[in-house]
Write a protein that holds these residues in place. Structure first.
Motif, PDB file in Angstrom:
ATOM      1  N   ARG A  82       9.447  37.758 -25.753  1.00 59.21           N
ATOM      2  CA  ARG A  82      10.661  37.742 -25.413  1.00 59.21           C
ATOM      3  C   ARG A  82      10.851  37.785 -23.814  1.00 59.21           C
ATOM      4  O   ARG A  82      11.018  38.791 -23.190  1.00 59.21           O
ATOM      5  CB  ARG A  82      11.686  38.954 -25.792  1.00 59.21           C
ATOM      6  CG  ARG A  82      11.329  38.974 -27.657  1.00 59.21           C
ATOM      7  CD  ARG A  82      12.117  40.166 -27.925  1.00 59.21           C
ATOM      8  NE  ARG A  82      12.468  40.088 -29.255  1.00 59.21           N
ATOM      9  CZ  ARG A  82      13.058  39.712 -30.374  1.00 59.21           C
ATOM     10  NH1 ARG A  82      13.936  38.602 -29.623  1.00 59.21           N
ATOM     11  NH2 ARG A  82      12.941  39.653 -31.371  1.00 59.21           N
ATOM     12  N   THR A  84      12.005  35.177 -20.100  1.00 53.82           N
ATOM     13  CA  THR A  84      12.845  34.202 -19.806  1.00 53.82           C
ATOM     14  C   THR A  84      11.999  32.813 -19.467  1.00 53.82           C
ATOM     15  O   THR A  84      12.617  31.784 -19.467  1.00 53.82           O
ATOM     16  CB  THR A  84      13.486  34.454 -18.420  1.00 53.82           C
ATOM     17  OG1 THR A  84      12.561  34.750 -17.568  1.00 53.82           O
ATOM     18  CG2 THR A  84      14.513  35.771 -18.767  1.00 53.82           C
ATOM     19  N   PRO A  88      13.457  30.512 -26.954  1.00 55.81           N
ATOM     20  CA  PRO A  88      13.791  31.434 -27.944  1.00 55.81           C
ATOM     21  C   PRO A  88      13.304  30.926 -29.181  1.00 55.81           C
ATOM     22  O   PRO A  88      14.030  30.891 -30.339  1.00 55.81           O
ATOM     23  CB  PRO A  88      15.295  31.360 -28.052  1.00 55.81           C
ATOM     24  CG  PRO A  88      15.482  30.111 -27.421  1.00 55.81           C
ATOM     25  CD  PRO A  88      14.775  29.961 -26.452  1.00 55.81           C
ATOM     26  N   ALA A 143      15.273  24.022 -24.138  1.00 55.36           N
ATOM     27  CA  ALA A 143      15.946  25.392 -24.638  1.00 55.36           C
ATOM     28  C   ALA A 143      15.763  26.321 -23.678  1.00 55.36           C
ATOM     29  O   ALA A 143      16.479  27.190 -23.245  1.00 55.36           O
ATOM     30  CB  ALA A 143      14.920  25.752 -26.023  1.00 55.36           C
ATOM     31  N   ILE A 144      14.499  26.194 -22.641  1.00 51.43           N
ATOM     32  CA  ILE A 144      14.460  27.248 -21.639  1.00 51.43           C
ATOM     33  C   ILE A 144      15.198  26.970 -20.644  1.00 51.43           C
ATOM     34  O   ILE A 144      15.868  27.746 -20.116  1.00 51.43           O
ATOM     35  CB  ILE A 144      13.025  26.809 -21.058  1.00 51.43           C
ATOM     36  CG1 ILE A 144      11.668  27.520 -22.257  1.00 51.43           C
ATOM     37  CG2 ILE A 144      12.607  27.821 -19.853  1.00 51.43           C
ATOM     38  CD1 ILE A 144      10.554  27.297 -21.822  1.00 51.43           C
ATOM     39  N   GLU A 146      18.398  25.528 -21.017  1.00 51.45           N
ATOM     40  CA  GLU A 146      19.515  25.904 -21.444  1.00 51.45           C
ATOM     41  C   GLU A 146      19.890  27.600 -21.366  1.00 51.45           C
ATOM     42  O   GLU A 146      20.553  27.878 -20.677  1.00 51.45           O
ATOM     43  CB  GLU A 146      19.744  25.581 -22.908  1.00 51.45           C
ATOM     44  CG  GLU A 146      21.401  25.961 -23.463  1.00 51.45           C
ATOM     45  CD  GLU A 146      21.602  25.437 -24.822  1.00 51.45           C
ATOM     46  OE1 GLU A 146      22.617  25.607 -25.281  1.00 51.45           O
ATOM     47  OE2 GLU A 146      20.462  24.888 -25.360  1.00 51.45           O
ATOM     48  N   ARG A 147      18.636  28.124 -21.491  1.00 52.59           N
ATOM     49  CA  ARG A 147      18.539  29.586 -21.297  1.00 52.59           C
ATOM     50  C   ARG A 147      18.954  30.071 -19.932  1.00 52.59           C
ATOM     51  O   ARG A 147      19.882  31.094 -19.633  1.00 52.59           O
ATOM     52  CB  ARG A 147      17.758  30.378 -21.941  1.00 52.59           C
ATOM     53  CG  ARG A 147      17.404  31.872 -21.522  1.00 52.59           C
ATOM     54  CD  ARG A 147      15.998  32.187 -22.199  1.00 52.59           C
ATOM     55  NE  ARG A 147      15.852  32.665 -23.319  1.00 52.59           N
ATOM     56  CZ  ARG A 147      14.847  33.184 -23.960  1.00 52.59           C
ATOM     57  NH1 ARG A 147      13.777  33.422 -23.125  1.00 52.59           N
ATOM     58  NH2 ARG A 147      14.973  33.616 -25.119  1.00 52.59           N
ATOM     59  N   SER A 148      18.686  29.346 -19.120  1.00 50.47           N
ATOM     60  CA  SER A 148      19.056  29.384 -17.583  1.00 50.47           C
ATOM     61  C   SER A 148      20.097  29.039 -16.957  1.00 50.47           C
ATOM     62  O   SER A 148      20.467  29.189 -15.869  1.00 50.47           O
ATOM     63  CB  SER A 148      17.681  29.041 -16.664  1.00 50.47           C
ATOM     64  OG  SER A 148      17.670  27.216 -16.859  1.00 50.47           O
ATOM     65  N   ARG A 150      23.309  29.687 -17.356  1.00 50.63           N
ATOM     66  CA  ARG A 150      24.484  30.595 -17.667  1.00 50.63           C
ATOM     67  C   ARG A 150      25.649  30.187 -16.715  1.00 50.63           C
ATOM     68  O   ARG A 150      26.805  30.317 -17.315  1.00 50.63           O
ATOM     69  CB  ARG A 150      23.889  32.110 -17.267  1.00 50.63           C
ATOM     70  CG  ARG A 150      22.917  32.641 -18.429  1.00 50.63           C
ATOM     71  CD  ARG A 150      22.662  34.227 -18.167  1.00 50.63           C
ATOM     72  NE  ARG A 150      21.548  34.419 -19.291  1.00 50.63           N
ATOM     73  CZ  ARG A 150      21.541  34.679 -20.190  1.00 50.63           C
ATOM     74  NH1 ARG A 150      22.835  34.740 -20.753  1.00 50.63           N
ATOM     75  NH2 ARG A 150      20.755  35.236 -20.857  1.00 50.63           N
ATOM     76  N   ARG A 157      26.014  21.716 -20.266  1.00 52.02           N
ATOM     77  CA  ARG A 157      25.548  22.637 -21.280  1.00 52.02           C
ATOM     78  C   ARG A 157      25.719  21.568 -22.704  1.00 52.02           C
ATOM     79  O   ARG A 157      24.842  21.494 -23.486  1.00 52.02           O
ATOM     80  CB  ARG A 157      26.053  23.625 -21.754  1.00 52.02           C
ATOM     81  CG  ARG A 157      26.161  24.682 -20.614  1.00 52.02           C
ATOM     82  CD  ARG A 157      26.781  25.996 -20.578  1.00 52.02           C
ATOM     83  NE  ARG A 157      26.337  26.860 -21.949  1.00 52.02           N
ATOM     84  CZ  ARG A 157      25.469  27.715 -21.827  1.00 52.02           C
ATOM     85  NH1 ARG A 157      24.607  27.985 -20.582  1.00 52.02           N
ATOM     86  NH2 ARG A 157      24.860  28.315 -22.799  1.00 52.02           N
TER      87      ARG A 157
END
Length: 508
Positions: A82, A84, A88, A143-144, A146-148, A150, A157
């Motif tokens: 878990r 960044t 995920p 995926a990494i 997209e997580r960043s 925000r 997106r």
């Protein structure tokens, strides 16, 4: 005599240690490109539930786990970081007694870390990974990213998700091709289950014929397995029940193996509680369920229905005290879960003493179950009544044809030459908010619209927090409907979550 006891104790201890060592497996990790100090969690999967069974910290690029295999002799595990820097996602690991498993990686793309293992299932899983390694690596990078993102715009997106969907589609095609070539195995069945779920829940998924052809390869024993039954209800959804229907029933087992049926509990209201030990809100609801079971014990029977594996269900039941009926059809999500169309848990179904479905809903917030019971078990019976004269008409508790919400209920409609005022009851989770759209309107039988003019005790477009009781009243004033109007619709708009109450009756 003492020497013999010591010798016996030593031999017993040695035997226990040998037995334990025979059941142990180890997982050794050697990874590069990953920050030292990164926490690694090992999850054990049982059915649809995963629980943490070990944690370690990466130091000098290494981590290590040692465990005893479960009773089945096969542990299905996942490794997750878990952080960044990581996607995920998790690394799938299959472990058997005595296995020495080595995990290697050169970056944070954990799903495609290499697993060197003597376990047959792992080798089969690895073949699927290798067949699409390039695509899985790119999927994880996205995926990494997209997580960043925000603070990114919805357009950015959406473009990223479209790219991810495209990659996922190609991976599915490759897996389908490989599955046509490979013999059926546990890993193969897991892949088919995942594909069948994609077919059921993803409207863009277009590989139905290929998946049906794969399903036809299963023999009767494979079709009768839990995975086979879950695949079947995804591919061939059963007829589901809805509010107003007779309840659906099945063979239900208690923890001692005794068979029960819902019909056994007719004569009282029944509250079905579809739950799982891995569902946080399900567990949060248990104390409140205990309260309402005691409060309504003469009128209500609570029946919890677990979707866990049998072992997991028994372990969770021992951990959480249930003073009501605790049953399972032992089909996980392939039995009553499918028939009651349960897509998310906790899910609740209130059934009348005669066996009719009164209400179905999902989700839990503190106080919400008490509110539902008050509303449906304690509320006074409300009869529709009409009063007025040539210039004014008042309809109390009007009936209606359909609605997509049980948050709102029409208490009264006042019609005059200058306005139509609709008085509402509101029911929701105590201290949670609701919101009425500024675009709310009435629509008569001819399709004419009557716009919102003002509101009392609520501000359209703003959050309205329910009090501790979870109940409130407010009114909305609209342009006047003609006094001769027989029925109308209340609507906020055309979006999925916009409130709709259709066919509100103004005449008997």
């Amino acid at each position: 005599m003492m020497m013999k006891k010591l010798l016996f104790s030593s031999l017993f201890l040695l035997g226990s240690l040998v037995s334990q060592a025979q059941h142990e497996y180890t997982i050794k990790g050697e990874v590069k490109g990953v920050k030292d100090g990164t926490h690694v969690s090992l999850f054990l999967t049982d059915g649809r539930v995963g629980s943490i069974v070990g944690t370690d910290t990466i130091r000098n690029g290494t981590f290590f786990f040692k465990r005893n295999a479960g009773e089945s002799g096969m542990d299905q595990l996942s490794l997750m970081c878990r952080d960044t820097d990581f996607p995920p996602m998790s690394l799938d690991i299959y472990a058997t007694p005595g296995a020495k498993i080595k995990v290697t990686g050169t970056n944070p793309l954990i799903y495609t870390w290499r697993v060197d293992s003597p376990v047959k299932e792992q080798q089969e899983h690895n073949r699927f990974i290798e067949d699409s390694r390039d695509l899985w690596d790119e999927f994880q990078r996205l995926a990494i990213k997209e997580r960043s993102m925000r603070s990114a715009s919805e357009t950015e997106r959406k473009a990223l998700r479209t790219k991810s969907d495209s990659i996922s589609s190609i991976i599915n095609q490759r897996e389908l091709k490989l599955m046509r070539e490979l013999p059926i195995s546990n890993v193969w069945m897991e892949k088919l289950l995942r594909l069948s779920m994609s077919l059921k829940y993803n409207p863009k998924f277009t590989n139905k014929e290929e998946i049906l052809a794969l399903y036809d390869r299963l023999n009767e024993e494979q079709k009768a397995s839990i995975e086979g039954q879950e695949i079947r209800v995804n591919l061939f959804p059963p007829k589901t029940v809805k509010e107003g229907d007779d309840m659906a029933d099945a063979d239900l087992f208690d923890l001692d193996g005794k068979v029960h049926h819902l019909a056994d509990f007719k004569g009282k209201y029944m509250l079905l509680d579809f739950w799982s030990s891995g569902c946080g809100p399900c567990i949060m609801a248990l104390p409140e369920m205990k309260e309402i079971q005691e409060q309504y014990k003469d009128r209500l029977t609570i029946i919890s229905l677990s979707s866990d594996t049998q072992n997991r269900w028994k372990a969770a039941s021992a951990q959480h005290e249930m003073t009501w009926q605790n049953l399972s059809d032992l089909k996980q999500t392939a039995g009553l879960y499918a028939v009651y169309d349960v897509n998310g848990i906790p899910n609740y179904v209130l059934i009348s003493p005669e066996g009719k479905i009164v209400k179905m809903w999902s989700g839990y917030g503190k106080g919400s179950l008490k509110l539902k019971m008050r509303r449906y078990l304690d509320a006074p019976k409300r009869e529709m009544s009409i009063t007025g004269d040539t210039n004014r008409k008042v309809v109390n508790h009007p009936s209606f044809e359909s609605t997509n919400t049980d948050i709102l209920e029409v208490k009264q409609v006042e019609l005059t030459d200058t306005a139509t005022i609709v008085h509402f009851y509101a029911y929701y989770i105590p201290k949670y908010w609701i919101q009425v759209s500024v675009n709310a309107k009435l629509v008569d039988e001819q399709g004419a619209s009557y716009t919102l003019q003002k509101a009392d005790d609520i501000t359209p477009g703003k959050h309205f927090f329910l009090p501790e009781s979870g109940e409130a009243e407010f009114s909305l004033t609209f342009k006047p409907l003609p006094l001769k109007t027989k029925s109308f619709n209340f609507t906020e708009g055309t979006a999925k979550n916009d409130w709709q109450i259709n066919g509100i009756k103004l005449t008997r």
